[in-house]
Motif scaffolding. Sequence first.
Motif, PDB file in Angstrom:
ATOM      1  N   ALA A  35     -31.091  51.164   2.975  1.00 57.52           N
ATOM      2  CA  ALA A  35     -30.976  52.150   1.899  1.00 57.52           C
ATOM      3  C   ALA A  35     -31.695  53.450   2.254  1.00 57.52           C
ATOM      4  CB  ALA A  35     -31.552  51.580   0.612  1.00 57.52           C
ATOM      5  N   ARG A  36     -31.032  54.547   1.929  1.00 58.50           N
ATOM      6  CA  ARG A  36     -31.617  55.882   2.060  1.00 58.50           C
ATOM      7  C   ARG A  36     -31.688  56.453   0.652  1.00 58.50           C
ATOM      8  NH1 ARG A  36     -28.106  59.380   5.654  1.00 58.50           N
ATOM      9  NH2 ARG A  36     -29.970  60.695   5.679  1.00 58.50           N
ATOM     10  N   ILE A  37     -32.905  56.712   0.191  1.00 59.19           N
ATOM     11  CA  ILE A  37     -33.115  57.125  -1.196  1.00 59.19           C
ATOM     12  C   ILE A  37     -33.643  58.556  -1.229  1.00 59.19           C
ATOM     13  CG2 ILE A  37     -34.358  56.647  -3.343  1.00 59.19           C
ATOM     14  CD1 ILE A  37     -34.578  53.719  -2.411  1.00 59.19           C
ATOM     15  N   THR A  38     -32.920  59.412  -1.931  1.00 53.77           N
ATOM     16  CA  THR A  38     -33.384  60.767  -2.214  1.00 53.77           C
ATOM     17  C   THR A  38     -33.721  60.849  -3.697  1.00 53.77           C
ATOM     18  OG1 THR A  38     -32.182  61.918  -0.460  1.00 53.77           O
ATOM     19  CG2 THR A  38     -32.675  63.181  -2.449  1.00 53.77           C
ATOM     20  N   VAL A  39     -34.874  61.418  -4.018  1.00 46.68           N
ATOM     21  CA  VAL A  39     -35.255  61.607  -5.415  1.00 46.68           C
ATOM     22  C   VAL A  39     -35.288  63.105  -5.712  1.00 46.68           C
ATOM     23  CG1 VAL A  39     -37.023  61.252  -7.168  1.00 46.68           C
ATOM     24  CG2 VAL A  39     -36.581  59.469  -5.479  1.00 46.68           C
ATOM     25  N   VAL A  40     -34.609  63.492  -6.771  1.00 45.59           N
ATOM     26  CA  VAL A  40     -34.643  64.863  -7.268  1.00 45.59           C
ATOM     27  C   VAL A  40     -35.663  64.897  -8.398  1.00 45.59           C
ATOM     28  CG1 VAL A  40     -33.310  66.742  -8.279  1.00 45.59           C
ATOM     29  CG2 VAL A  40     -32.221  65.147  -6.675  1.00 45.59           C
ATOM     30  N   ALA A  41     -36.751  65.644  -8.219  1.00 43.71           N
ATOM     31  CA  ALA A  41     -37.884  65.522  -9.141  1.00 43.71           C
ATOM     32  C   ALA A  41     -38.485  66.873  -9.478  1.00 43.71           C
ATOM     33  CB  ALA A  41     -38.953  64.618  -8.518  1.00 43.71           C
ATOM     34  N   ILE A  56     -29.079  58.799  -4.820  1.00 40.97           N
ATOM     35  CA  ILE A  56     -29.769  59.976  -5.344  1.00 40.97           C
ATOM     36  C   ILE A  56     -30.312  59.600  -6.719  1.00 40.97           C
ATOM     37  CG2 ILE A  56     -29.595  62.404  -6.000  1.00 40.97           C
ATOM     38  CD1 ILE A  56     -27.127  62.613  -4.218  1.00 40.97           C
ATOM     39  N   VAL A  57     -31.621  59.714  -6.899  1.00 38.69           N
ATOM     40  CA  VAL A  57     -32.266  59.334  -8.155  1.00 38.69           C
ATOM     41  C   VAL A  57     -32.823  60.590  -8.816  1.00 38.69           C
ATOM     42  CG1 VAL A  57     -34.001  57.871  -9.237  1.00 38.69           C
ATOM     43  CG2 VAL A  57     -32.897  57.115  -7.118  1.00 38.69           C
ATOM     44  N   PHE A  58     -32.476  60.798 -10.075  1.00 45.48           N
ATOM     45  CA  PHE A  58     -32.985  61.947 -10.825  1.00 45.48           C
ATOM     46  C   PHE A  58     -34.226  61.527 -11.604  1.00 45.48           C
ATOM     47  CE2 PHE A  58     -29.003  63.567  -9.556  1.00 45.48           C
ATOM     48  CZ  PHE A  58     -29.070  64.943  -9.656  1.00 45.48           C
ATOM     49  N   GLN A  59     -35.312  62.295 -11.421  1.00 43.75           N
ATOM     50  CA  GLN A  59     -36.574  61.936 -12.056  1.00 43.75           C
ATOM     51  C   GLN A  59     -37.247  63.182 -12.619  1.00 43.75           C
ATOM     52  OE1 GLN A  59     -38.441  60.320 -13.959  1.00 43.75           O
ATOM     53  NE2 GLN A  59     -38.628  58.537 -12.639  1.00 43.75           N
ATOM     54  N   HIS A  60     -36.964  63.437 -13.890  1.00 43.70           N
ATOM     55  CA  HIS A  60     -37.592  64.548 -14.606  1.00 43.70           C
ATOM     56  C   HIS A  60     -38.247  64.041 -15.889  1.00 43.70           C
ATOM     57  CE1 HIS A  60     -35.611  67.403 -11.917  1.00 43.70           C
ATOM     58  NE2 HIS A  60     -34.439  66.854 -12.201  1.00 43.70           N
ATOM     59  N   VAL A  77     -43.397  64.604  -8.875  1.00 41.70           N
ATOM     60  CA  VAL A  77     -43.508  64.924  -7.452  1.00 41.70           C
ATOM     61  C   VAL A  77     -44.779  64.313  -6.875  1.00 41.70           C
ATOM     62  CG1 VAL A  77     -43.638  66.793  -5.758  1.00 41.70           C
ATOM     63  CG2 VAL A  77     -42.169  67.028  -7.782  1.00 41.70           C
ATOM     64  N   GLU A  78     -45.910  64.481  -7.571  1.00 39.70           N
ATOM     65  CA  GLU A  78     -47.172  63.892  -7.109  1.00 39.70           C
ATOM     66  C   GLU A  78     -47.103  62.375  -7.089  1.00 39.70           C
ATOM     67  OE1 GLU A  78     -50.665  64.975  -9.184  1.00 39.70           O
ATOM     68  OE2 GLU A  78     -51.039  66.739  -7.976  1.00 39.70           O
ATOM     69  N   ALA A  79     -46.490  61.799  -8.113  1.00 36.99           N
ATOM     70  CA  ALA A  79     -46.445  60.340  -8.231  1.00 36.99           C
ATOM     71  C   ALA A  79     -45.607  59.706  -7.135  1.00 36.99           C
ATOM     72  CB  ALA A  79     -45.906  59.945  -9.604  1.00 36.99           C
ATOM     73  N   LEU A  80     -44.628  60.431  -6.616  1.00 39.51           N
ATOM     74  CA  LEU A  80     -43.666  59.841  -5.684  1.00 39.51           C
ATOM     75  C   LEU A  80     -43.781  60.364  -4.257  1.00 39.51           C
ATOM     76  CD1 LEU A  80     -40.507  59.959  -7.993  1.00 39.51           C
ATOM     77  CD2 LEU A  80     -42.093  58.063  -7.679  1.00 39.51           C
ATOM     78  N   ARG A  81     -44.624  61.371  -4.037  1.00 42.16           N
ATOM     79  CA  ARG A  81     -44.621  62.072  -2.743  1.00 42.16           C
ATOM     80  C   ARG A  81     -44.866  61.130  -1.554  1.00 42.16           C
ATOM     81  NH1 ARG A  81     -44.809  67.262  -1.780  1.00 42.16           N
ATOM     82  NH2 ARG A  81     -45.668  67.839  -3.817  1.00 42.16           N
ATOM     83  N   ASN A  82     -45.736  60.159  -1.691  1.00 48.90           N
ATOM     84  CA  ASN A  82     -46.092  59.299  -0.558  1.00 48.90           C
ATOM     85  C   ASN A  82     -45.360  57.959  -0.562  1.00 48.90           C
ATOM     86  OD1 ASN A  82     -48.214  61.096   0.484  1.00 48.90           O
ATOM     87  ND2 ASN A  82     -49.343  60.521  -1.362  1.00 48.90           N
ATOM     88  N   ASN A  83     -44.377  57.804  -1.431  1.00 51.47           N
ATOM     89  CA  ASN A  83     -43.703  56.510  -1.557  1.00 51.47           C
ATOM     90  C   ASN A  83     -42.865  56.231  -0.311  1.00 51.47           C
ATOM     91  OD1 ASN A  83     -41.780  54.407  -2.368  1.00 51.47           O
ATOM     92  ND2 ASN A  83     -42.561  54.758  -4.428  1.00 51.47           N
ATOM     93  N   PRO A  84     -43.158  55.155   0.433  1.00 54.21           N
ATOM     94  CA  PRO A  84     -42.445  54.894   1.688  1.00 54.21           C
ATOM     95  C   PRO A  84     -40.996  54.478   1.492  1.00 54.21           C
ATOM     96  CG  PRO A  84     -43.877  53.050   1.150  1.00 54.21           C
ATOM     97  CD  PRO A  84     -44.191  54.133   0.155  1.00 54.21           C
ATOM     98  N   PRO A 107     -40.766  50.457  -9.228  1.00 52.98           N
ATOM     99  CA  PRO A 107     -40.201  49.165  -8.796  1.00 52.98           C
ATOM    100  C   PRO A 107     -38.718  49.231  -8.440  1.00 52.98           C
ATOM    101  CG  PRO A 107     -41.662  48.825 -10.647  1.00 52.98           C
ATOM    102  CD  PRO A 107     -41.495  50.313 -10.509  1.00 52.98           C
ATOM    103  N   LEU A 108     -37.989  50.173  -9.032  1.00 57.68           N
ATOM    104  CA  LEU A 108     -36.570  50.305  -8.692  1.00 57.68           C
ATOM    105  C   LEU A 108     -36.394  50.666  -7.223  1.00 57.68           C
ATOM    106  CD1 LEU A 108     -33.549  50.550  -9.396  1.00 57.68           C
ATOM    107  CD2 LEU A 108     -34.004  52.906 -10.126  1.00 57.68           C
ATOM    108  N   PHE A 109     -37.246  51.552  -6.701  1.00 56.32           N
ATOM    109  CA  PHE A 109     -37.135  51.936  -5.297  1.00 56.32           C
ATOM    110  C   PHE A 109     -37.413  50.741  -4.382  1.00 56.32           C
ATOM    111  CE2 PHE A 109     -38.934  55.918  -7.340  1.00 56.32           C
ATOM    112  CZ  PHE A 109     -37.683  56.462  -7.579  1.00 56.32           C
ATOM    113  N   SER A 110     -38.420  49.966  -4.740  1.00 62.88           N
ATOM    114  CA  SER A 110     -38.740  48.766  -3.951  1.00 62.88           C
ATOM    115  C   SER A 110     -37.588  47.770  -3.988  1.00 62.88           C
ATOM    116  CB  SER A 110     -40.015  48.108  -4.490  1.00 62.88           C
ATOM    117  OG  SER A 110     -41.120  48.969  -4.418  1.00 62.88           O
TER     118      SER A 110
END
Length: 379
Positions: A63-69, A35-39, A74-81, A51-54
Motif C-alpha cells: 500500500a502507498r498512502i498519501t494523506v491530504v491534511a 488518498i486519505v483526506f484529514q482536515h 500535519v504534526e500528528a501524522l508527519r512521522n507516521n511510517p 489505526p486505519l493506516f496501520s
Amino acid sequence: MSLINKLKGTACAGVMALESGIGRSTRFHEIENFIVFQHAPALGTVIHTTPLFSALKCAVPAARITVVASGFSVEALRNNPNIENLVVTPNPISDLKSSVQLLRRQFPFRNQKFATLFPLGNERMRVTLQAVLSGASSRVGFAVQPALYRIPLEFDKARSQIANNLRIAEALGHAAPHVEPRIFFSEQDEGFALELLAGSGVNLSKPVAVFVTQTSVTQRKSWRPERFRKAAAYLKDRHDAQIIFIGTTAESKAIEELRSGLSFATVNLAGQTNLPQLTALMSLCTVGLTLDTGPLHIGRAAGLPMVVIAPAWSPPIEWLPVNNERFRIFKNADLPTAPPDYIIDEVSVDDVTSALEDLLARFGEERLRLSAAKALQGK
C-alpha cells in the motif's frame, strides 16, 4: 424537496456521471494506492484515524498512502511510517479555492488506480469538494453527501471512533482487527523531551506522573483542584513521584493556581512542546492522571498507562480506551446531558489513588527501566 436540495442532487448526479468511467468497476480489494483526506477539527479525531493506516498496510503490504491534511493533523501524522506522502494544503473549510489549487498541483497517483478515503471528522461538504474538484474519485468513507461516494458510511454509535474508522478498510474488502492509535516522533523529538525533563530537574530513574488537569472552557469535564492535589500528594508520599503538569499555554495560569496549593515542588510544562515532542515526553513517563480531553489521546498513542476521569454525560465507547489493561476509566454516573454547573464529583480521590497504585504495581518497573535507559542513551 427544497430547491437547494434538488440542485444538490442534480449536481451530485452530474459529478457521478462524469466519473462513471473512472473506477466505476473498481475492485476495491485490489487497490494499492490510497488518498486519505484529514482536515478534522479535533485532535482526538485525528489520532483515532491512525489505526486505519496501520490496518491498510497490514492488509496490503504494498500500500502507498498519501494523506491530504491541514492544521494539527500535519504534526500528528508527519512521522507516521505508514504514510508515504503528506500533502499539506489550506483547510478547505476556510479556503476551498487554494486547497484545490495546491492539491491539483501535487496530486498523487496520476494515471493509476486509487481509492479516496474519508475518516470520521471529515464529513464536511467543502472537504468532499476539495476531493471532487481535484480529481480524487472512487470515494469511500464517512459522507455528508452520500451521493458523491462509491461507498458511503454512517457513524455506528455502538462502535468506537477507532472501530468506525476501521470499517473503511472493511468496506474495501480487508480484515481490520483493532489497532491502538499511534503518534510517531523522531529522535530529535525524543532528545528535546529528554533535555526538557532534565532541565526541569526531573530524574527519570524515579517515577514520573503526568497530570492533565485542564480542558477547554467549553467542556464540562472538570475535577476539583483539591482532588488533583490530594492525588499528587499521594504519589509523592507513597512513591516519591515527580509530578509534571501538561497542557496548552492558555491553560498554564490555571495549572499554576493548582500547583500553588501543593507543599512540594512540581513541574509545569504547559505550552512548551509541539505534538510529537509531547508524545515523546509522555512516552518517557511512568503513569498519568487525566481528564477526558486531547492529551489523553496523546498519552494513549504514546503507550502511557493512565487513570482517566470521565464525565457522566459522555458515552465511553466512542472515545475512551475501554477494556484496555493499561487504562483505568472512572465514569461513575450516567447523565443524558451535561448540567450547567457540572463537575465530576462522583469520582473520588480514593478511586483515583487506588487505580494509580494498581497501574504502578503492574507497569511501574517496566516504565522506569524504559525511561532510565532512554535517559542514559541521551547523555
